[in-house]
Design an enzyme around this catalytic site. Structure first.
Site, PDB file in Angstrom:
ATOM      1  CG  ASP A 278     -58.643   0.301 -29.293  1.00  0.00           C
ATOM      2  OD1 ASP A 278     -59.174   1.102 -30.093  1.00  0.00           O
ATOM      3  OD2 ASP A 278     -57.460  -0.047 -29.391  1.00  0.00           O
ATOM      4  CG  ASP A 280     -56.467   3.525 -30.253  1.00  0.00           C
ATOM      5  OD1 ASP A 280     -55.848   2.487 -30.027  1.00  0.00           O
ATOM      6  OD2 ASP A 280     -57.510   3.556 -30.945  1.00  0.00           O
ATOM      7  CG  ASP A 368     -54.341   0.076 -27.740  1.00  0.00           C
ATOM      8  OD1 ASP A 368     -54.390  -0.827 -26.891  1.00  0.00           O
ATOM      9  OD2 ASP A 368     -54.508  -0.120 -28.972  1.00  0.00           O
TER      10      ASP A 368
HETATM   11  N1  DCT Z   1     -51.500   1.578 -35.028  1.00  0.00           N
HETATM   12  C1  DCT Z   1     -50.133   1.600 -35.120  1.00  0.00           C
HETATM   13  N2  DCT Z   1     -49.396   0.607 -34.559  1.00  0.00           N
HETATM   14  C2  DCT Z   1     -50.015  -0.394 -33.880  1.00  0.00           C
HETATM   15  C3  DCT Z   1     -51.420  -0.420 -33.755  1.00  0.00           C
HETATM   16  C4  DCT Z   1     -52.126   0.607 -34.338  1.00  0.00           C
HETATM   17  O1  DCT Z   1     -49.564   2.501 -35.737  1.00  0.00           O
HETATM   18  N3  DCT Z   1     -49.293  -1.335 -33.315  1.00  0.00           N
HETATM   19  C5  DCT Z   1     -52.255   2.661 -35.630  1.00  0.00           C
HETATM   20  C6  DCT Z   1     -53.134   2.263 -36.776  1.00  0.00           C
HETATM   21  C7  DCT Z   1     -54.487   2.810 -36.456  1.00  0.00           C
HETATM   22  C8  DCT Z   1     -54.386   3.398 -35.077  1.00  0.00           C
HETATM   23  O2  DCT Z   1     -53.080   3.157 -34.620  1.00  0.00           O
HETATM   24  C9  DCT Z   1     -55.403   2.841 -34.132  1.00  0.00           C
HETATM   25  O3  DCT Z   1     -55.422   1.436 -34.157  1.00  0.00           O
HETATM   26  P1  DCT Z   1     -56.700   0.601 -33.751  1.00  0.00           P
HETATM   27  O4  DCT Z   1     -57.152   0.973 -32.405  1.00  0.00           O
HETATM   28  O5  DCT Z   1     -56.380  -0.839 -33.955  1.00  0.00           O
HETATM   29  O6  DCT Z   1     -57.739   0.984 -34.865  1.00  0.00           O
HETATM   30  P2  DCT Z   1     -58.847   2.124 -34.946  1.00  0.00           P
HETATM   31  O7  DCT Z   1     -58.672   2.781 -36.247  1.00  0.00           O
HETATM   32  O8  DCT Z   1     -58.790   2.977 -33.720  1.00  0.00           O
HETATM   33  O9  DCT Z   1     -60.182   1.279 -34.988  1.00  0.00           O
HETATM   34  P3  DCT Z   1     -61.110   0.838 -33.760  1.00  0.00           P
HETATM   35  O10 DCT Z   1     -62.172   1.864 -33.690  1.00  0.00           O
HETATM   36  O11 DCT Z   1     -61.639  -0.501 -34.122  1.00  0.00           O
HETATM   37  O12 DCT Z   1     -60.253   0.797 -32.534  1.00  0.00           O
HETATM   38 MG    MG Z   2     -55.952   0.486 -30.625  1.00  0.00          MG
HETATM   39 MG    MG Z   3     -58.781   2.117 -31.809  1.00  0.00          MG
END
Ligand code: DCT
Ligand code: MG
Ligand code: MG
Length: 444
Positions: A278, A280, A368
């Site tokens: 995703d 973020d 996100d």
């Molecule tokens: N996080 C958080 N609370 C959440 C979800 C995520 O604090 N409810 C934090 C942990 C890592 C960061 O945000 C991003 O989360 P992800 O998008 O799930 O992971 P990523 O490291 O960006 O990995 P990906 O590349 O797979 O998205």
């Molecule tokens: Mg995320």
């Molecule tokens: Mg992510």
């Protein structure tokens, strides 16, 4: 052949037959090629060490008699991490920062599981960070905490994830071929499907997504419906170019309503990853709380009108200003956030090439968005940059080494009984007495 029990124990005179018998045992196949163990005799004793070495080898682990550069994991019993490091120092061995120092419980659990179990904090030996007490200045201390290590993406020590992603180990292959594992992996690849639903579908006898989708008796959540609808797009990873293009959409929408808002791409892309599941973003604005609260609904509405909104779930804030940070390392934060699927139109350059579906000119992308109050933005940024392991470790570090509580909202000093403010991530690291770790070094 790999002779047993010769390193530090020496031949045992009392019961030579027992030792001789294990020495004569045939070499065992190594199932976990990327793991090289060394079991420390100190405080464990020769007999137990020999027993564990033999057992581990039988289970397919590579166990060295002597400590060498190739060793990746040191297993000890009744020793703290600091004691193991002292022992290494006496042996004049320079420990690399990649070396894992583990309690014997990890080995025992792994042997029980028939494969290396995931290393968690309870397995890792605690190293006290008293640098002044280090007699050998050239000696590199290893920390159990990822917030004291620099882990870039080309780091060599991703033993487990390497193994798992490449599927090179025979043991891992066996796991990957397991029907239950395969089904869970398939089912959870659908956005909105977790372990509970996967378990239910597996027990109902489902093994393919097509069967699930066409089943008339099953009920799906709104999230799962979107997950099935955009399945192909969502399982194909988001590229950095796509993430940047989404960044343009997000900024355009946010700045239409709050021109002074800060929009930062967080998550894996901020850590320098080339692909992600995703994209973020953290949004914050020095303006009023009311503007803040209204922003995400306005942004959603803006995209809806433009026909870019494929799915959204807006979660309202439950943030309370003076609430103490959570004790749990994995807890979710209380900020207002929105989980979305956006329609990203292909850029002209790659149109037609990358999309498989004839005539489809866009790709569904998971996004996100997190909105945080301005005074919490440094904590939110640190939290949403990840990696998840890094976040867990920095929180554990704050709790155990500093008597502080850290989460995505704030840092609280239990000794001083006060919140420690921070404008930047650098200030949070400084409050914790940590050297600053750049985002691209947080890929633990
Ligand atoms: N996080 C958080 N609370 C959440 C979800 C995520 O604090 N409810 C934090 C942990 C890592 C960061 O945000 C991003 O989360 P992800 O998008 O799930 O992971 P990523 O490291 O960006 O990995 P990906 O590349 O797979 O998205
Ligand atoms: Mg995320
Ligand atoms: Mg992510």
């Amino acid at each position: 052949m790999d002779p047993l029990c010769t390193a530090s124990s020496g031949p045992r005179k009392k019961r030579p037959r027992q030792v001789g018998a294990s020495m004569a045992s045939p070499p065992h196949d190594i199932k976990f090629q990327n793991l090289v163990l060394f079991i420390l005799e100190k405080k464990m004793g020769t007999t137990r060490r020999n027993f564990l070495m033999e057992l581990a080898r039988r289970k397919g682990f590579r166990v060295e008699n002597e400590l060498s550069d190739s060793v990746t994991h040191i297993v000890a019993e009744n020793n703290s991490g600091s004691e193991v490091l002292e022992w290494l120092q006496v042996q004049n061995i320079r420990a690399s920062s990649q070396l894992e120092l583990l309690d014997v419980s990890w080995l025992i659990e792994s042997m029980g599981a028939g494969k290396p179990v995931e290393i968690t904090g309870k397995h890792q030996l605690v190293v006290r960070t008293d640098y002044s007490a280090t007699p050998n200045p050239g000696f590199q201390k290893i920390s159990q905490y990822a917030c004291q290590r620099k882990t870039t993406l080309n780091n060599y020590n991703h033993i487990f994830t390497e193994i798992i992603e490449d599927g090179e180990s025979s043991e891992v292959k066996a796991v990957l071929n397991d029907e239950r594992y395969q089904s869970f992996k398939l089912f959870t690849s659908v956005f909105g499907v977790g372990l509970k639903t996967s378990e239910k579908w597996f027990r109902m006898g489902f093994r393919s997504l097509n069967k699930i989708m066409s089943d008339k008796t099953l009920k799906f959540t709104k999230m799962q419906k979107a997950g099935f609808l955009y399945y192909e797009d969502l399982v194909s990873c988001v590229t950095r170019a796509e993430a940047e293009a989404v960044g343009v959409l997000v900024k355009e929408a946010v700045w239409a309503f709050l021109p002074d808002a800060f929009v930062t791409m967080t998550g894996g892309f901020r850590r320098g990853k080339k692909i992600g599941h995703d994209v973020d973003f953290l949004i914050t604005s020095p303006g009023s709380a009311e503007d803040e609260e209204q922003l995400l609904p306005k942004v959603i509405n803006f995209w809806e009108k433009k026909g870019l909104l494929l799915y959204y779930d807006l979660v309202e804030s439950t943030f309370e200003k003076f609430k103490l940070p959570s004790r749990q390392v994995d807890t979710l934060d209380h900020f207002q956030k929105c989980f979305l699927i956006l329609k990203l139109h292909h850029q002209r350059v790659d149109s037609g090439k990358s999309n498989q579906q004839e005539g489809k000119t866009w790709k569904a992308i998971r996004v996100d968005l997190v909105m945080c109050p301005y005074e919490n933005h440094a904590f939110a940024l640190l939290g949403w940059t990840g990696s998840r392991q890094f976040e867990r470790d920095i929180r554990r570090y704050a709790t155990h080494e500093r008597k502080m509580m850290l989460d995505n909202h704030a840092l609280y000093d239990k000794t001083k009984r006060m919140f420690l403010k921070a404008e930047s991530e650098e200030e949070i690291f400084a409050h914790l007495g940590l050297d600053y770790i750049e985002p691209w070094e947080r890929n633990a």
